[in-house]
Scaffold this motif. Structure first.
Motif, PDB file in Angstrom:
ATOM      1  N   LEU A 116      27.437  36.587  22.042  1.00 24.54           N
ATOM      2  CA  LEU A 116      27.440  35.907  23.332  1.00 24.54           C
ATOM      3  C   LEU A 116      27.079  36.847  24.468  1.00 24.54           C
ATOM      4  N   GLU A 117      27.559  38.079  24.408  1.00 22.79           N
ATOM      5  CA  GLU A 117      27.278  38.993  25.500  1.00 22.79           C
ATOM      6  C   GLU A 117      25.811  39.418  25.533  1.00 22.79           C
ATOM      7  N   MET A 118      25.119  39.282  24.401  1.00 25.46           N
ATOM      8  CA  MET A 118      23.701  39.627  24.340  1.00 25.46           C
ATOM      9  C   MET A 118      22.801  38.419  24.608  1.00 25.46           C
ATOM     10  N   SER A 119      23.392  37.238  24.672  1.00 23.22           N
ATOM     11  CA  SER A 119      22.639  36.012  24.970  1.00 23.22           C
ATOM     12  C   SER A 119      23.585  34.981  25.575  1.00 23.22           C
ATOM     13  N   PRO A 120      24.047  35.216  26.784  1.00 21.23           N
ATOM     14  CA  PRO A 120      25.082  34.363  27.373  1.00 21.23           C
ATOM     15  C   PRO A 120      24.679  32.911  27.562  1.00 21.23           C
ATOM     16  N   VAL A 121      23.383  32.643  27.782  1.00 25.01           N
ATOM     17  CA  VAL A 121      22.928  31.261  27.952  1.00 25.01           C
ATOM     18  C   VAL A 121      22.476  30.672  26.622  1.00 25.01           C
ATOM     19  N   PHE A 122      21.637  31.407  25.894  1.00 23.76           N
ATOM     20  CA  PHE A 122      21.029  30.860  24.683  1.00 23.76           C
ATOM     21  C   PHE A 122      22.045  30.585  23.586  1.00 23.76           C
ATOM     22  N   SER A 123      23.063  31.429  23.452  1.00 25.01           N
ATOM     23  CA  SER A 123      24.065  31.195  22.403  1.00 25.01           C
ATOM     24  C   SER A 123      24.775  29.867  22.620  1.00 25.01           C
ATOM     25  N   ARG A 124      25.187  29.633  23.850  1.00 21.11           N
ATOM     26  CA  ARG A 124      25.883  28.370  24.148  1.00 21.11           C
ATOM     27  C   ARG A 124      24.929  27.182  24.053  1.00 21.11           C
ATOM     28  N   LEU A 125      23.668  27.391  24.450  1.00 22.36           N
ATOM     29  CA  LEU A 125      22.695  26.300  24.369  1.00 22.36           C
ATOM     30  C   LEU A 125      22.433  25.919  22.919  1.00 22.36           C
TER      31      LEU A 125
END
Length: 478
Positions: A116-125
């Motif tokens: 999550l810290e390396m992709s804060p938007v894409f992981s949740r998306l």
């Protein structure tokens, strides 16, 4: 760092100092891509040079940009031209424009969905979008999944979860210590990725028990039941049955409800490889062909096929997403606190994970459900037209009535070896004379011509052109 000896446009200076150099190179590549894309109909589906080799020499000094662009232009020109409307040989086609642009945008920020810290938007998306797509397959609120680089990895992911869910000890101890060797069941028309998965999982390819298919290329329920009983009598431990929704050669869809019944009665994990046919959930008219898929424990789906998303774009969906946590999760303690969100890299067969979700999300929003339904329904109309042309010609044999947008047919003669050679010559003739490419798969021991009517710019004129060449070939050869 001292990077003065690197090319001026080697990177994009985050302070904007080399904007002009970067823009010049970017515009040159964009112009090249657009020129090729907008002239694709005039170029052959496959290059005349066949399978050209390129030099892999790595120079010591930077290559001049003009030379680099010239080499890139040659590579693109020699590549498979799936955008040509006559390219109807494989489950590959032109991608949506916005998915191409999405790949560029994702590359520009270069996030890694490992955590999550390396992709804060894409992981949740990704998590949210896969829950939404799982809902289209009839899965409930507990569903979800992970994106992976292709259907092979999606099937591997699903079968790993299936094995670990049915044999808890295999997660830590492997399969060698199990009392009975595990086996799974799939039709003889199932994708070869299942054999690869069994090999990787330590089961061996012989653990994939092949179930007979009928004349319609669909799994036979009675043979499945017979094979399960035989496996148990032989000292094996059945754990999973895999149905296919859209077989590779004929596009057939196994009887999902019947197979779900067999799986439930025998306490087997039920996986559906819907890498191709899964797109039918976007069509109110044709999604009924997937009746029973909502009963699956897991589903493989590849939007890179019938949803026209640029490669790679595939996923493994689970009716109970918690199974990913229970049966697969390997924590990464070196990552930061996520507030309860599970890092995707902890529950996926992949660690480093490209933001494929962006191009999928953009395509779904740009085309919309109605747009995809229209594309699918137009594919069926063209398939009906194509199949009617096959049936009109006594010298052509169809493998069966198409269930999706694949038509498998061949020139038939009394001698099968002669027929194989004849169909190979027909393939070459069609490519040369009609700029139409059909693939030449082996089906039931012989070579067949296969059309995948997927390109959104393919129409009846393309079909008429192909069959004019077929008639010309038949007049010469038969």
């Amino acid at each position: 760092m001292n990077i003065e000896n690197l090319p001026p446009a080697g990177f994009i200076d985050p302070r904007g100092a080399n904007r002009a150099e970067v823009e010049r190179l970017a515009r040159a590549v964009l112009e090249m891509v657009l020129t090729l894309a907008t002239s694709a109909a005039a170029r052959a589906p496959l290059p005349a040079s066949g399978f050209p080799e390129r030099s892999a020499f790595i120079p010591g000094a930077p290559v001049a940009e003009d030379e680099l662009l010239a080499e890139l232009s040659e590579i693109l020109a020699d590549s498979m031209n799936a955008a040509n409307p006559g390219y109807v040989g494989h489950m590959d086609t032109m991608p949506t424009l916005v998915s191409m642009l999405g790949d560029l945008a994702a590359a520009s920020v270069n996030n890694n969905l490992l955590s999550l810290e390396m992709s804060p938007v894409f992981s949740r998306l990704e998590d949210a979008l896969l829950r939404e797509i799982a809902g289209l397959f009839g899965f409930g609120a507990k569903a979800g999944g992970v994106m992976v680089a292709g259907g092979t990895l999606a099937n591997l992911q699903a079968l790993t979860i299936a094995r670990n869910a049915k044999f808890a000890a295999s997660r830590e101890s492997g399969v060698a210590r199990l009392e009975k060797p595990p086996v799974l069941f799939a039709s003889e028309a199932a994708h070869t990725s299942l054999d690869k998965a069994a090999m990787i999982l330590g089961l061996g390819t012989e653990a994939v028990v092949k179930v007979a298919t009928g004349a319609d290329s669909k799994m036979e329920g009675e043979d499945l039941r017979r094979k399960i009983r035989a496996a148990r009598r032989g000292g094996f431990a059945p754990f999973c049955v895999v149905a296919t929704a859209g077989t590779t050669v004929t596009g057939s869809i196994d009887p999902l409800d019947e197979i779900a019944d067999v799986a439930a009665r025998n306490d087997l994990w039920f996986h559906v490889d819907a890498a191709y046919g899964g797109a039918l959930v976007f069509s109110p008219k044709y999604k009924k062909l997937l009746a029973g898929i909502e009963r699956a424990d897991s589903v493989t789906f590849n939007p890179q096929k019938w949803l026209y998303v640029a490669k790679t774009c595939a996923m493994a969906l689970f009716r109970d997403r918690a199974a990913l946590e229970r049966a697969f999760r390997v924590s990464a303690p070196y990552m930061g606190d996520t507030g309860g969100f599970t890092n995707i890299g902890e529950i996926s067969v992949q660690g480093t994970h490209h933001a494929d979700v962006l191009k999928l999300w953009l395509s779904l929003r740009h085309i919309g459900k109605n747009g995809y339904a229209r594309l699918i329904e137009e594919s069926y109309k063209l398939t009906d037209y194509f199949f009617a042309q096959v049936k009109k010609r006594a010298f052509l044999q169809a493998a069966g009535a198409p269930e999706t947008n694949l038509v498998c047919f061949r020139f038939a003669t009394g001698d099968e070896a002669d027929a194989d050679a004849l169909n190979a010559r027909a393939q070459r003739h069609l490519l040369r004379e009609a700029q139409t490419f059909f693939s030449l798969p082996v089906y039931r021991g012989n070579r067949w011509l296969r059309a995948v009517l997927l390109n959104p710019y393919a129409d009846e004129r393309i079909v008429d052109r192909a069959f004019a060449a077929i008639d010309d070939f038949a007049a010469r050869e038969l």
